[in-house]
Design a protein around this motif. Sequence first.
Motif, PDB file in Angstrom:
ATOM      1  N   CYS A 201       0.875  -1.082  -0.108  1.00 12.94           N
ATOM      2  CA  CYS A 201       0.209  -0.166  -0.021  1.00 12.94           C
ATOM      3  C   CYS A 201       0.855   1.269   0.057  1.00 12.94           C
ATOM      4  CB  CYS A 201      -0.922   0.079   1.301  1.00 12.94           C
ATOM      5  SG  CYS A 201      -2.154   1.358   1.234  1.00 12.94           S
TER       6      CYS A 201
ATOM      7  N   ARG B 249      -2.209   9.639   8.222  1.00 12.32           N
ATOM      8  CA  ARG B 249      -2.795   9.013   9.142  1.00 12.32           C
ATOM      9  C   ARG B 249      -4.401   9.040   8.777  1.00 12.32           C
ATOM     10  NH1 ARG B 249       0.318   5.684  11.262  1.00 12.32           N
ATOM     11  NH2 ARG B 249       1.724   6.092  12.740  1.00 12.32           N
TER      12      ARG B 249
ATOM     13  N   GLU C 258      -4.964   6.715   5.831  1.00 14.33           N
ATOM     14  CA  GLU C 258      -4.829   5.342   6.360  1.00 14.33           C
ATOM     15  C   GLU C 258      -6.120   5.167   6.818  1.00 14.33           C
ATOM     16  OE1 GLU C 258      -0.864   3.117   8.026  1.00 14.33           O
ATOM     17  OE2 GLU C 258      -1.986   4.596   9.463  1.00 14.33           O
TER      18      GLU C 258
ATOM     19  N   PRO D 233      -3.530  -0.603   6.527  1.00 13.19           N
ATOM     20  CA  PRO D 233      -2.073   0.253   7.082  1.00 13.19           C
ATOM     21  C   PRO D 233      -1.377   0.540   5.654  1.00 13.19           C
ATOM     22  CG  PRO D 233      -1.688  -1.842   7.462  1.00 13.19           C
ATOM     23  CD  PRO D 233      -3.497  -1.883   6.967  1.00 13.19           C
ATOM     24  N   VAL D 234      -0.672   1.860   5.708  1.00 12.10           N
ATOM     25  CA  VAL D 234       0.198   2.046   4.586  1.00 12.10           C
ATOM     26  C   VAL D 234       1.451   1.278   4.815  1.00 12.10           C
ATOM     27  CG1 VAL D 234       1.478   4.261   3.890  1.00 12.10           C
ATOM     28  CG2 VAL D 234      -0.965   4.312   4.413  1.00 12.10           C
TER      29      VAL D 234
END
Length: 358
Positions: free
Chosen positions: A57, A85, A88, A94-95
């Motif tokens: 990601c 954030r 995300e 999650p990145v």
Amino acid sequence: MTWQITADSIRDLARGAAVLGTGGGGDPYIGALLARQAIGDGAVEVVPLGELSDDACVVTAAMMGAPTVMVEKLPSLDEVVAPIRALEASLGRPVTHIACAEAGGVNSTIPVAAAAALGLPLVDGDGMGRAFPELQMVLPTLYGITASPLGIADEKGNTALLETVDNHWTERIARVAAVEMGCSVMISGFAMTGAQAREALVDGSLSLCVELGARIAEARARNADPVEAVVSRLGGRELFAGKVVDVARATTAGFARGSARIDGELGRIELSFQNEHLVARLDGRVLVTTPDLIIVLEHDTGEPITTEGLRYGQRVRVVAAPADERWHSPGGLRLAGPAYFGYDYATTRYDGTTRETA
């Protein structure tokens, strides 16, 4: 193979990014300070584009707004992290990697700061291979990758998330928000898988930035010509050498717009810019247009000069270099060719050859 960016390598990265930034992308010095603060005694891992897993990601981190404003409105690490954030949370996953939206000025060092602050690896690639003034002007747009959801944050603690119908609308709405938030904001978007990133990004951009910065420093140390070191590495040509005699510059609608005139033995060259240099004309004759790179370097040191850093009396040399070839596709020219910016010129390549603008 993976490699690392440390506090010691930031100077070369920032200098090289300012070269590729074609006058824009924000003040590299400010970005370098922020990146050093985030890295401290540690390091940021840089992953080659080809080594990304298909299900990674990847998101971009960048500054949006007028570079002239950022000189006085310094960002913080909290401001850099906040839009990532927010993005995300919207993505629901999650990145895993941070990428540069552009290879230019502060927007090649802010992602370093973001990666260091979040403990994430950085991708050795970017969305342009240079810098452009508008958000949709990235190669991922040509591959159908959407900018939204786009996270936006300012220094006051405001955070927003945009959902838009296409990347042009993301630019339009985000630009208005940026102006209201002080003409300079941090953003994160263009969420993509590793497979998409491998296809759409420009490979090796960060490596090239570090190499260009080091080449300039090494040439100076050897009393060689640092400008020639840049020209030979980029496969470009030197257009002009002279003294800056006039700079007209204003911050309007979230951009630094204007022109610079430089006098030399060959006549007078005029550079027109919107954050980045877009057109170079010699005594009225077009030499180079966007999307190829127009770069201004200090005459003796080869230090890159941003559009907000241009001043009367500076002795400079103007260099042209080729853009990623995808920018010269019909879709690329519609995104960032001279016609988009309102210039009624045929597209003129770094080597002087022309073609009709798409």
